[in-house]
Design a protein around this motif. Sequence first.
Motif, mmCIF file in Angstrom:
data_model
loop_
_atom_site.group_PDB
_atom_site.id
_atom_site.type_symbol
_atom_site.label_atom_id
_atom_site.label_comp_id
_atom_site.label_asym_id
_atom_site.label_seq_id
_atom_site.Cartn_x
_atom_site.Cartn_y
_atom_site.Cartn_z
ATOM 1 N N ILE A 128 -54.424 -17.846 7.742
ATOM 2 C CA ILE A 128 -53.509 -16.773 8.145
ATOM 3 C C ILE A 128 -53.245 -16.901 9.638
ATOM 4 C CG2 ILE A 128 -53.223 -14.283 8.376
ATOM 5 C CD1 ILE A 128 -54.933 -13.958 5.872
ATOM 6 N N LEU A 129 -51.969 -16.872 10.030
ATOM 7 C CA LEU A 129 -51.593 -16.974 11.437
ATOM 8 C C LEU A 129 -50.779 -15.740 11.821
ATOM 9 C CD1 LEU A 129 -51.448 -18.550 14.100
ATOM 10 C CD2 LEU A 129 -49.404 -19.711 13.204
ATOM 11 N N PRO A 130 -51.377 -14.787 12.551
ATOM 12 C CA PRO A 130 -50.623 -13.603 12.984
ATOM 13 C C PRO A 130 -49.583 -13.974 14.046
ATOM 14 C CG PRO A 130 -53.014 -13.228 13.047
ATOM 15 C CD PRO A 130 -52.796 -14.705 12.907
ATOM 16 N N ILE A 131 -48.389 -13.440 13.890
ATOM 17 C CA ILE A 131 -47.305 -13.648 14.855
ATOM 18 C C ILE A 131 -46.659 -12.297 15.115
ATOM 19 C CG2 ILE A 131 -45.028 -14.684 15.212
ATOM 20 C CD1 ILE A 131 -45.966 -17.123 13.721
ATOM 21 N N GLU A 132 -46.567 -11.903 16.379
ATOM 22 C CA GLU A 132 -46.003 -10.607 16.738
ATOM 23 C C GLU A 132 -44.541 -10.512 16.312
ATOM 24 O OE1 GLU A 132 -47.416 -8.014 17.971
ATOM 25 O OE2 GLU A 132 -49.378 -8.797 18.589
ATOM 26 N N GLY A 133 -44.134 -9.308 15.905
ATOM 27 C CA GLY A 133 -42.740 -9.112 15.535
ATOM 28 C C GLY A 133 -42.542 -7.826 14.765
ATOM 29 N N ASP A 134 -41.322 -7.627 14.316
ATOM 30 C CA ASP A 134 -40.964 -6.449 13.531
ATOM 31 C C ASP A 134 -40.872 -6.859 12.058
ATOM 32 O OD1 ASP A 134 -39.890 -4.250 12.286
ATOM 33 O OD2 ASP A 134 -38.038 -4.186 13.481
ATOM 34 N N TYR A 135 -41.901 -6.528 11.292
ATOM 35 C CA TYR A 135 -41.977 -6.923 9.890
ATOM 36 C C TYR A 135 -41.564 -5.790 8.953
ATOM 37 C CZ TYR A 135 -44.515 -11.133 11.345
ATOM 38 O OH TYR A 135 -44.880 -12.320 11.926
ATOM 39 N N SER A 136 -40.850 -4.804 9.462
ATOM 40 C CA SER A 136 -40.400 -3.714 8.597
ATOM 41 C C SER A 136 -39.480 -4.257 7.518
ATOM 42 C CB SER A 136 -39.680 -2.650 9.431
ATOM 43 O OG SER A 136 -38.537 -3.207 10.065
ATOM 44 N N ARG A 137 -39.368 -3.520 6.424
ATOM 45 C CA ARG A 137 -38.577 -3.994 5.290
ATOM 46 C C ARG A 137 -37.144 -4.332 5.689
ATOM 47 N NH1 ARG A 137 -41.114 -3.116 0.367
ATOM 48 N NH2 ARG A 137 -42.826 -1.596 0.362
ATOM 49 N N GLY A 138 -36.558 -3.481 6.516
ATOM 50 C CA GLY A 138 -35.170 -3.681 6.898
ATOM 51 C C GLY A 138 -34.947 -4.832 7.850
ATOM 52 N N ASN A 139 -36.025 -5.387 8.381
ATOM 53 C CA ASN A 139 -35.894 -6.463 9.364
ATOM 54 C C ASN A 139 -36.581 -7.752 8.929
ATOM 55 O OD1 ASN A 139 -34.896 -6.834 12.246
ATOM 56 N ND2 ASN A 139 -36.998 -7.551 12.497
ATOM 57 N N LEU A 140 -37.109 -7.768 7.701
ATOM 58 C CA LEU A 140 -38.004 -8.848 7.321
ATOM 59 C C LEU A 140 -37.319 -10.211 7.270
ATOM 60 C CD1 LEU A 140 -40.892 -9.520 6.597
ATOM 61 C CD2 LEU A 140 -40.335 -9.139 4.192
ATOM 62 N N MET A 141 -36.086 -10.288 6.791
ATOM 63 C CA MET A 141 -35.405 -11.576 6.717
ATOM 64 C C MET A 141 -35.112 -12.131 8.107
ATOM 65 S SD MET A 141 -35.216 -12.523 3.569
ATOM 66 C CE MET A 141 -36.880 -11.845 3.545
#
Length: 348
Positions: A128-141
Amino acid sequence: MKEGSGVVDKRKLDHLVFGPAAGQGRPDRLQCQGFKALNQTYHSMSSKTFDACGSVSFVTVFTVYNSTESTVSDKVTVGNTSYNKVERSIAILHTYIDFIQVSMPRSNVIILTDPASSFPITKRNTSILPIEGDYSRGNLMLQRIISYIAFLETRPLEMPKCINHFIFTDSDIAVVDDLGHIFQNYPQFHLAFTFRNNKDQPLNSGLIAVRGTRDGILRAKLFLQRVLEVYTSKYMKASRMLGDQQALAWIMKSQLSLEAKDFAKPKPFVAELQGTSILFLPCAIYNWTPPEGAGQFHGMPLDVKVVHFKGSRKRLMLESWNFFNSSASNLPDMLCLILLSGRTKYDF
């Protein structure tokens, strides 16, 4: 559809509905007798395309969305196991890894995720490699493209003697044949996409292959950065879904000058974009999706290598693995289960 009524029944089912095997009599399609394959559909069960030095890593983006309002109605049962929404999402991820470990046992799996996300993974050759970002449903793609770029930026540019290639995929796919041959049979490409005969969205971003050389990694990163630029400038209204595919289609048409006829035949081809060699692989083989309704299509290609369980087909993914894992069947027999399963309305 309710018999004789002409009304489509939109109720979701908690089981698979089996119908006739499409493609019967076609020599280039899988032939089944019940759940028994009558012809072979794959070339190998283990990675033979590289020597002991070479390798392929699969990379996927995954996160969990914990629901505080989970109810009994959210539970679904597949086989002997009952899942809530989070559990079935993780079950799909585990099944994705399981299929890779059967078809390409020497491969690694790397899961890119939100640092705040927590989920259990104890599979071998999996990290598993954590990467910072916005993983909300509306932004996942959108975040998926960002995470791919961030991952490539972590790769060393001084290449070791043993090259590690990368295949970026959705986590709802089943790899049913060794994909290492892509890098051997097409030695000049930098990155690869899968295509289909679709005028508006000819490319599917569910599978992207990147050659693990210095040049391959650099050019793949630059190309994905270009996709991200087009995505954010033109298609943010589709940030939840399909925006990346629309951005890819825009680049293909405006900068590569590819037309619908270029994607009409399911044959691999290569195109150049400012020094970047892009391999196009047919979805029919490398990203095949069970179509809606048994019998409404021409069957499953004999040489299918990746099955993509989009949307509500995910129950079929779990059912397929359970069938393969709990019986004396092989992968071709399992493909018969997929071929015979009509997609009516599954429950997730």
